[in-house]
Design an enzyme around this catalytic site. Structure first.
Site, PDB file in Angstrom:
ATOM      1  N   ARG A 276       0.825  -1.220   0.000  1.00  0.00           N
ATOM      2  CA  ARG A 276       0.000   0.000   0.000  1.00  0.00           C
ATOM      3  C   ARG A 276       0.863   1.276   0.000  1.00  0.00           C
ATOM      4  O   ARG A 276       0.442   2.323  -0.505  1.00  0.00           O
ATOM      5  CB  ARG A 276      -0.921  -0.068   1.226  1.00  0.00           C
ATOM      6  CG  ARG A 276      -1.857   1.080   1.455  1.00  0.00           C
ATOM      7  CD  ARG A 276      -2.926   1.213   0.396  1.00  0.00           C
ATOM      8  NE  ARG A 276      -3.727   2.405   0.655  1.00  0.00           N
ATOM      9  CZ  ARG A 276      -3.320   3.629   0.365  1.00  0.00           C
ATOM     10  NH1 ARG A 276      -2.153   3.830  -0.227  1.00  0.00           N
ATOM     11  NH2 ARG A 276      -4.088   4.669   0.645  1.00  0.00           N
TER      12      ARG A 276
ATOM     13  N   ASP B 119     -12.973  -1.755  -4.717  1.00  0.00           N
ATOM     14  CA  ASP B 119     -13.891  -1.221  -3.708  1.00  0.00           C
ATOM     15  C   ASP B 119     -15.265  -1.019  -4.316  1.00  0.00           C
ATOM     16  O   ASP B 119     -15.374  -0.773  -5.521  1.00  0.00           O
ATOM     17  CB  ASP B 119     -13.372   0.100  -3.130  1.00  0.00           C
ATOM     18  CG  ASP B 119     -14.093   0.433  -1.846  1.00  0.00           C
ATOM     19  OD1 ASP B 119     -13.708  -0.110  -0.799  1.00  0.00           O
ATOM     20  OD2 ASP B 119     -15.091   1.183  -1.879  1.00  0.00           O
TER      21      ASP B 119
HETATM   22  O1  CP3 Z   1     -12.822  -8.303   0.690  1.00  0.00           O
HETATM   23  C1  CP3 Z   1     -11.734  -8.043   0.150  1.00  0.00           C
HETATM   24  O2  CP3 Z   1     -10.635  -8.417   0.611  1.00  0.00           O
HETATM   25  C2  CP3 Z   1     -11.740  -7.322  -1.208  1.00  0.00           C
HETATM   26  C3  CP3 Z   1     -11.622  -5.914  -1.218  1.00  0.00           C
HETATM   27  C4  CP3 Z   1     -12.719  -4.995  -0.703  1.00  0.00           C
HETATM   28  C5  CP3 Z   1     -12.423  -3.719  -0.145  1.00  0.00           C
HETATM   29  N1  CP3 Z   1     -13.614  -3.090   0.091  1.00  0.00           N
HETATM   30  C6  CP3 Z   1     -11.062  -3.208   0.100  1.00  0.00           C
HETATM   31  C7  CP3 Z   1     -10.875  -2.010   0.913  1.00  0.00           C
HETATM   32  C8  CP3 Z   1     -14.113  -5.131  -0.729  1.00  0.00           C
HETATM   33  C9  CP3 Z   1     -14.959  -6.319  -1.177  1.00  0.00           C
HETATM   34  C10 CP3 Z   1     -14.668  -3.902  -0.230  1.00  0.00           C
HETATM   35  C11 CP3 Z   1     -16.117  -3.647  -0.145  1.00  0.00           C
HETATM   36  C12 CP3 Z   1     -16.607  -2.461   0.574  1.00  0.00           C
HETATM   37  N2  CP3 Z   1     -16.101  -1.173   0.537  1.00  0.00           N
HETATM   38  C13 CP3 Z   1     -17.772  -2.444   1.367  1.00  0.00           C
HETATM   39  C14 CP3 Z   1     -18.695  -3.632   1.591  1.00  0.00           C
HETATM   40  C15 CP3 Z   1     -18.176  -4.556   2.615  1.00  0.00           C
HETATM   41  C16 CP3 Z   1     -18.166  -4.010   4.020  1.00  0.00           C
HETATM   42  O3  CP3 Z   1     -17.072  -4.006   4.604  1.00  0.00           O
HETATM   43  O4  CP3 Z   1     -19.232  -3.658   4.542  1.00  0.00           O
HETATM   44  C17 CP3 Z   1     -17.937  -1.137   1.856  1.00  0.00           C
HETATM   45  C18 CP3 Z   1     -19.060  -0.646   2.751  1.00  0.00           C
HETATM   46  C19 CP3 Z   1     -16.879  -0.335   1.321  1.00  0.00           C
HETATM   47  C20 CP3 Z   1     -16.639   1.130   1.515  1.00  0.00           C
HETATM   48  C21 CP3 Z   1     -15.344   1.369   2.149  1.00  0.00           C
HETATM   49  N3  CP3 Z   1     -14.136   1.224   1.509  1.00  0.00           N
HETATM   50  C22 CP3 Z   1     -15.060   1.700   3.518  1.00  0.00           C
HETATM   51  C23 CP3 Z   1     -16.097   1.960   4.565  1.00  0.00           C
HETATM   52  C24 CP3 Z   1     -13.657   1.737   3.657  1.00  0.00           C
HETATM   53  C25 CP3 Z   1     -12.854   1.977   4.911  1.00  0.00           C
HETATM   54  C26 CP3 Z   1     -12.426   3.392   5.026  1.00  0.00           C
HETATM   55  C27 CP3 Z   1     -11.453   3.577   6.174  1.00  0.00           C
HETATM   56  O5  CP3 Z   1     -10.522   4.384   5.978  1.00  0.00           O
HETATM   57  O6  CP3 Z   1     -11.596   2.937   7.230  1.00  0.00           O
HETATM   58  C28 CP3 Z   1     -13.099   1.439   2.395  1.00  0.00           C
HETATM   59  C29 CP3 Z   1     -11.654   1.386   2.054  1.00  0.00           C
HETATM   60  C30 CP3 Z   1     -11.102   0.031   1.793  1.00  0.00           C
HETATM   61  N4  CP3 Z   1     -11.668  -0.889   0.962  1.00  0.00           N
HETATM   62  C31 CP3 Z   1      -9.876  -0.489   2.300  1.00  0.00           C
HETATM   63  C32 CP3 Z   1      -9.729  -1.772   1.752  1.00  0.00           C
HETATM   64  C33 CP3 Z   1      -8.580  -2.713   1.947  1.00  0.00           C
HETATM   65  C34 CP3 Z   1      -8.893   0.237   3.205  1.00  0.00           C
HETATM   66  C35 CP3 Z   1      -8.119   1.220   2.351  1.00  0.00           C
HETATM   67  C36 CP3 Z   1      -6.758   1.560   2.870  1.00  0.00           C
HETATM   68  O7  CP3 Z   1      -5.832   0.785   2.611  1.00  0.00           O
HETATM   69  O8  CP3 Z   1      -6.634   2.624   3.483  1.00  0.00           O
END
Ligand code: CP3
Length: 338
Positions: free
Chosen positions: A36, A73
């Site tokens: 990352r 995402d």
């Molecule tokens: O499951 C997996 O390993 C595949 C990748 C994946 C991500 N997001 C990676 C991610 C998947 C399937 C998602 C789906 C997703 N994204 C959902 C549905 C699932 C759930 O958890 O309810 C939702 C609601 C999101 C929206 C989202 N994206 C949020 C709320 C966040 C977190 C923001 C934060 O800073 O806490 C993300 C970012 C995100 N998506 C990260 C990852 C690995 C973290 C990004 C980082 O590295 O900073």
């Protein structure tokens, strides 16, 4: 013969229940945190085919799971609609969207890196690959709210005060999702999962309206176009929403811990089930993790010998321990069905 994961979804014979975990590739993995660092923004990471491919593959070797999920995402396909999406560390996603009539027509080529990542992963791994998208309600909840929220009041307010705009929002999202998921399947995914993480904020009657009027259209389209590709619907709030969800034309329901497992097994006999375990089990000691996992699997095995996929009721959290996650996966893999 098809892979264990696909056989379990289709109700074909399996020697054990398969396992994968939501957010299996993510911040709890030191290897993800290292990769990352190579780019500054999360969206840049998602659009980098090489990095996204590498992270998608990590759980195969580090955890030994039975399926991979595309690394991306749910907010990615909103960008081609002309919706601004930003991820601000510590704040979560921030969005800026015009009203639905101001959205651009969805051009799937603007997110071609998603399909390229799918093709790359399929070249490098024999495991089934799960494609995914956000369900229309959860996407709409982010769009209308503009940020994350505890209760996503704005989308529910829209439903009650301006049904026409609510319906237009859901309709446009369903149309986008048909195109987006079609491209994922054509690029090679073996199954698709729709994430409805914020479904639990809806009342049963609002959910019924949404499920019958909007969600159903997306699932009917997918089943008609791709009858052999299993479709999984993940909805949080399964405890009060399952009566309408169980009538949706999907292969599997991915349930959270608000629905008692015994009840799900009894009342949803004709669909595959996935999940149910509360993810915070991973904060318990190792002995408890093993004991609770076996208890859950024993409960499932009393009711069915296939049509179950082990997963948690929601995603892994950044502060969970890789070793314990691995133990969880190994426990499921060690549970043989006789
Ligand atoms: O499951 C997996 O390993 C595949 C990748 C994946 C991500 N997001 C990676 C991610 C998947 C399937 C998602 C789906 C997703 N994204 C959902 C549905 C699932 C759930 O958890 O309810 C939702 C609601 C999101 C929206 C989202 N994206 C949020 C709320 C966040 C977190 C923001 C934060 O800073 O806490 C993300 C970012 C995100 N998506 C990260 C990852 C690995 C973290 C990004 C980082 O590295 O900073």
């Amino acid at each position: 013969m098809s892979h264990l994961f696909i056989r379990a979804l289709k109700g074909e014979p399996v020697e054990r229940f398969p396992v994968w975990l939501m957010r299996q590739a993510g911040r709890y993995m030191p290897q993800y945190r290292e990769l990352r660092k190579k780019v500054s923004s999360f969206l840049e990471f998602c659009s980098n085919v090489k990095l996204a491919t590498e992270v998608t593959l990590l759980p195969q070797h580090l955890l030994g799971v039975d399926a991979l999920i595309l690394f991306s995402d749910i907010l990615v396909p909103l960008i081609p609609l002309g919706i601004e999406v930003k991820f601000v560390p510590g704040e979560g996603p921030l969005l800026n969207a015009p009203s639905p009539e101001g959205w651009k027509p969805f051009n799937p080529d603007e997110v071609s890196y998603v399909y390229e990542t799918i093709r790359e992963v399929k070249k490098l791994s024999d495991l089934p690959l799960i494609g995914f998208a956000g369900a229309p309600f959860t996407l709409g909840a982010y769009i209308v709210e503009g940020k994350t929220s505890r209760d996503f009041k704005e989308i529910r307010k829209l439903y009650h005060s301006d049904r026409e705009t609510f319906d237009a929002t859901m309709t446009k999202l369903v149309e986008m999702l048909k195109i987006y998921l079609t491209h994922q399947v054509k690029a090679g995914v073996d199954a698709v999962q729709l994430f409805d993480s914020w479904a639990y904020t809806m009342s049963p009657s609002m959910f019924e309206y949404y499920a019958n009027k909007h969600l159903r259209k997306l699932f009917e389209y997918l089943k008609e176009e791709f009858p052999s590709t299993p479709v999984i619907y993940f909805f949080r709030g399964s405890g009060h929403l399952y009566p309408a969800a169980k009538r949706l034309p999907v292969d599997a329901l991915s349930i959270d811990w608000t629905l008692e497992l015994e009840k799900a097994l009894r009342e949803i006999p004709d669909k595959a089930l996935q999940g149910n375990m509360d993810p915070t089990i991973l904060y318990a000691d190792e002995e408890t993790v093993v004991k609770e996992t076996r208890k859950l699997l024993n409960t499932v095995a009393l009711h069915r010998k296939s049509r179950y996929v082990f997963n948690l009721g929601h995603g892994l959290a950044p502060d969970m321990e890789l070793q314990k996650v691995k133990l969880l996966v190994e426990t499921v893999k060690g549970f043989k069905l006789s």
